[in-house]
Design a protein around this motif. Structure first.
Motif, PDB file in Angstrom:
ATOM      1  N   LYS A  67       0.807  -1.209   0.000  1.00 35.25           N
ATOM      2  CA  LYS A  67       0.000   0.000   0.000  1.00 35.25           C
ATOM      3  C   LYS A  67       0.847   1.269   0.000  1.00 35.25           C
ATOM      4  O   LYS A  67       0.361   2.335  -0.345  1.00 35.25           O
ATOM      5  N   ARG A  68       2.100   1.150   0.425  1.00 40.69           N
ATOM      6  CA  ARG A  68       2.985   2.310   0.410  1.00 40.69           C
ATOM      7  C   ARG A  68       3.267   2.727  -1.029  1.00 40.69           C
ATOM      8  O   ARG A  68       3.509   1.892  -1.894  1.00 40.69           O
ATOM      9  N   ARG A  69       3.228   4.047  -1.296  1.00 42.40           N
ATOM     10  CA  ARG A  69       3.494   4.524  -2.643  1.00 42.40           C
ATOM     11  C   ARG A  69       4.954   4.235  -2.999  1.00 42.40           C
ATOM     12  O   ARG A  69       5.873   4.650  -2.287  1.00 42.40           O
ATOM     13  N   PRO A  70       5.202   3.541  -4.104  1.00 42.64           N
ATOM     14  CA  PRO A  70       6.576   3.197  -4.473  1.00 42.64           C
ATOM     15  C   PRO A  70       7.328   4.399  -5.034  1.00 42.64           C
ATOM     16  O   PRO A  70       6.740   5.416  -5.397  1.00 42.64           O
ATOM     17  N   GLU A  71       8.629   4.267  -5.140  1.00 45.49           N
ATOM     18  CA  GLU A  71       9.452   5.298  -5.745  1.00 45.49           C
ATOM     19  C   GLU A  71       9.207   5.330  -7.251  1.00 45.49           C
ATOM     20  O   GLU A  71       8.798   4.331  -7.854  1.00 45.49           O
ATOM     21  N   VAL A  89      15.047   8.519 -22.506  1.00 46.46           N
ATOM     22  CA  VAL A  89      14.533   9.582 -23.378  1.00 46.46           C
ATOM     23  C   VAL A  89      13.080   9.916 -23.091  1.00 46.46           C
ATOM     24  O   VAL A  89      12.486  10.746 -23.779  1.00 46.46           O
ATOM     25  N   LEU A  90      12.501   9.288 -22.082  1.00 44.22           N
ATOM     26  CA  LEU A  90      11.089   9.476 -21.773  1.00 44.22           C
ATOM     27  C   LEU A  90      10.912  10.152 -20.416  1.00 44.22           C
ATOM     28  O   LEU A  90      11.749  10.025 -19.527  1.00 44.22           O
ATOM     29  N   HIS A  91       9.789  10.870 -20.293  1.00 43.03           N
ATOM     30  CA  HIS A  91       9.392  11.457 -19.005  1.00 43.03           C
ATOM     31  C   HIS A  91       8.118  10.770 -18.561  1.00 43.03           C
ATOM     32  O   HIS A  91       7.108  10.785 -19.277  1.00 43.03           O
ATOM     33  N   LEU A  92       8.149  10.155 -17.387  1.00 46.00           N
ATOM     34  CA  LEU A  92       7.011   9.418 -16.852  1.00 46.00           C
ATOM     35  C   LEU A  92       6.368  10.212 -15.719  1.00 46.00           C
ATOM     36  O   LEU A  92       7.048  10.650 -14.793  1.00 46.00           O
ATOM     37  N   SER A  93       5.050  10.383 -15.813  1.00 50.31           N
ATOM     38  CA  SER A  93       4.281  11.077 -14.775  1.00 50.31           C
ATOM     39  C   SER A  93       3.308  10.078 -14.167  1.00 50.31           C
ATOM     40  O   SER A  93       2.510   9.471 -14.884  1.00 50.31           O
ATOM     41  N   ILE A  94       3.359   9.922 -12.865  1.00 50.17           N
ATOM     42  CA  ILE A  94       2.626   8.856 -12.177  1.00 50.17           C
ATOM     43  C   ILE A  94       1.385   9.426 -11.498  1.00 50.17           C
ATOM     44  O   ILE A  94       1.446  10.460 -10.833  1.00 50.17           O
ATOM     45  N   GLY A  95       0.278   8.739 -11.678  1.00 53.21           N
ATOM     46  CA  GLY A  95      -0.974   9.150 -11.056  1.00 53.21           C
ATOM     47  C   GLY A  95      -1.228   8.439  -9.747  1.00 53.21           C
ATOM     48  O   GLY A  95      -0.384   7.686  -9.232  1.00 53.21           O
ATOM     49  N   ALA A  96      -2.414   8.669  -9.194  1.00 54.86           N
ATOM     50  CA  ALA A  96      -2.792   8.046  -7.921  1.00 54.86           C
ATOM     51  C   ALA A  96      -3.180   6.586  -8.142  1.00 54.86           C
ATOM     52  O   ALA A  96      -3.641   6.200  -9.220  1.00 54.86           O
ATOM     53  N   ARG A  97      -2.983   5.777  -7.130  1.00 54.37           N
ATOM     54  CA  ARG A  97      -3.347   4.349  -7.194  1.00 54.37           C
ATOM     55  C   ARG A  97      -4.846   4.212  -7.408  1.00 54.37           C
ATOM     56  O   ARG A  97      -5.648   4.879  -6.743  1.00 54.37           O
ATOM     57  N   GLU A 337      10.043  -4.406   1.131  1.00 55.60           N
ATOM     58  CA  GLU A 337       9.107  -4.144   2.230  1.00 55.60           C
ATOM     59  C   GLU A 337       9.355  -5.114   3.374  1.00 55.60           C
ATOM     60  O   GLU A 337       9.352  -4.739   4.546  1.00 55.60           O
ATOM     61  N   ARG A 338       9.620  -6.393   3.063  1.00 55.85           N
ATOM     62  CA  ARG A 338       9.886  -7.388   4.105  1.00 55.85           C
ATOM     63  C   ARG A 338      11.194  -7.066   4.830  1.00 55.85           C
ATOM     64  O   ARG A 338      11.306  -7.236   6.037  1.00 55.85           O
ATOM     65  N   GLY A 339      12.183  -6.603   4.089  1.00 53.03           N
ATOM     66  CA  GLY A 339      13.435  -6.218   4.713  1.00 53.03           C
ATOM     67  C   GLY A 339      13.258  -5.070   5.685  1.00 53.03           C
ATOM     68  O   GLY A 339      13.845  -5.052   6.775  1.00 53.03           O
ATOM     69  N   ARG A 340      12.442  -4.069   5.276  1.00 53.25           N
ATOM     70  CA  ARG A 340      12.187  -2.929   6.160  1.00 53.25           C
ATOM     71  C   ARG A 340      11.494  -3.394   7.447  1.00 53.25           C
ATOM     72  O   ARG A 340      11.822  -2.932   8.538  1.00 53.25           O
ATOM     73  N   GLN A 341      10.550  -4.337   7.348  1.00 46.04           N
ATOM     74  CA  GLN A 341       9.841  -4.819   8.528  1.00 46.04           C
ATOM     75  C   GLN A 341      10.755  -5.599   9.464  1.00 46.04           C
ATOM     76  O   GLN A 341      10.533  -5.622  10.674  1.00 46.04           O
ATOM     77  N   HIS A 342      11.781  -6.257   8.927  1.00 42.07           N
ATOM     78  CA  HIS A 342      12.713  -7.040   9.744  1.00 42.07           C
ATOM     79  C   HIS A 342      13.910  -6.222  10.191  1.00 42.07           C
ATOM     80  O   HIS A 342      14.878  -6.770  10.728  1.00 42.07           O
ATOM     81  N   GLY A 343      13.888  -4.929   9.957  1.00 43.80           N
ATOM     82  CA  GLY A 343      14.989  -4.093  10.398  1.00 43.80           C
ATOM     83  C   GLY A 343      16.242  -4.204   9.547  1.00 43.80           C
ATOM     84  O   GLY A 343      17.337  -3.861   9.986  1.00 43.80           O
TER      85      GLY A 343
END
Length: 368
Positions: A67-71, A89-97, A337-343
């Protein structure tokens, strides 16, 4: 209502200064005129720029695993195989989930967007935001709109596309049966209302390197002056204690020399008091600590996923590097995400698509 400037699709094959435009004033009035006539009217006025869908493409990620917004980089890797050109060579614009857990992405060539913004800057027009016409259609019921000489399919059809009348007829069997068709020539109030109340899901192209920089406010200048005065006062105090600091450094140098004479194997001194206390007690092997941390990472994080590890190495100053392959970019995101939860936070140093697998190099942060 904001002031809008619409660069229509008709201008894609005309000289830039003669680009056919539609100007919506703050009161909602429409004006059809070329760019060189619109420029004097908009000079010094911040506008929302509207581009035709023909200048962009639209893609969407698979459902995102967290659920966390990715980079932005992770999103780019996830849609790379849907793009016809290199990411550089491209510019990507990301919208809301969206409700399906996917992230929509509008794609445009970097040089093309740079050229459009430079054209308007040269004309004295200040651009506050940039949107795409097909992306302004409201969500909900499937909708097709005749706008500026072609049909647009928008959010209600889970796509963004511009179609000629012939293309619309060919795609009729592939579109939702309950799709509603609107004609701007018969009901222009619909588009005026969408611009006056811009849909929340509309993607602003001014992201990342193209994001609008905030102007420096007058009070910031006063703050800078106060900061300089404070620094001058601090410098005066620093001068008074410089002698004591010099004496302290000389004493510390003598202490280090004596410590190195007693413990020559300690070539690097960070905290003399702590190192001396550690040497007088039972020392802890740092290599053992690193290996124990790696074992914990493999058992609790990597071992619980479906990735394949090819190589693990440790480099001084960089930490553990883990080369592996995964089934998808989403699986890499789950691993992080699992790595972040395990410190044990993980950072993706590089990732690329190889056939049906994703090859990546992870760095265990804080293990240098």
């Amino acid at each position: 209502m904001n002031t809008w400037l619409y660069l229509t699709a008709e201008g894609l094959d005309t000289p830039p200064q003669d680009w056919p435009c539609v100007h919506w004033t703050a009161t909602g009035q429409r004006q059809h005129l070329p760019l060189h006539q619109a420029a004097p009217l908009l000079k010094g006025i911040g506008v929302d720029l509207l581009l035709p869908m023909e200048m962009c493409s639209w893609v969407r990620t698979d459902p995102w695993p967290t659920k966390r917004r990715p980079e932005a980089q992770a999103i780019a890797y996830a849609v790379e195989d849907q793009l016809s050109e290199a990411l550089e060579v491209l510019h990507l614009s990301i919208g809301a989930r969206d409700q399906a857990g996917c992230y929509p992405v509008l794609v445009i060539g970097r040089e093309r967007l740079t050229a459009v913004l430079a054209l308007l800057t040269e004309a004295g027009i200040e651009v506050r935001a940039v949107f795409v016409d097909a992306d302004l259609l409201p969500t909900g019921q499937a909708l097709g709109v005749w706008w500026s000489g072609r049909w647009l399919l928008g959010p209600g059809t889970s796509t963004r596309m511009a179609l000629s009348s012939e293309a619309r007829a060919q795609l009729t069997g592939y579109l939702p049966q309950d799709i509603q068709w609107l004609d701007d020539r018969e009901a222009p109030a619909h588009i005026d209302q969408w611009l006056a109340n811009r849909p929340a899901q509309a993607i602003n192209l001014l992201q990342g390197a193209f994001a609008v920089r905030r102007k420096t406010l007058p009070w910031r200048f006063c703050g800078s002056v106060l900061l300089i005065l404070a620094m001058m006062s601090w410098a005066a105090i620093e001068t008074r204690i410089r002698f004591l600091a010099t004496e302290n450094r000389q004493l510390a140098a003598r202490n280090e020399q004596q410590f190195k004479a007693l413990y020559p194997q300690q070539s690097r001194i960070v905290d003399l008091a702590a190192q001396l206390k550690a040497m007088q007690s039972q020392p802890v092997d740092p290599q053992h600590t690193r290996v124990a941390g790696l074992v914990k990472l493999i058992e609790g994080v990597i071992g619980a996923s479906q990735v394949e590890v090819q190589r693990i190495e440790f480099r001084a100053g960089e930490g553990w590097k883990i080369q592996l392959t995964a089934n998808s970019f989403a699986e890499l995101e789950q691993l992080r995400e699992r790595g972040r939860q395990h410190g044990s936070p993980l950072r993706v140093e590089s990732a690329s698509k190889v056939l049906d697998r994703v090859r990546a190099t992870l760095i265990v942060e804080g293990e240098a």
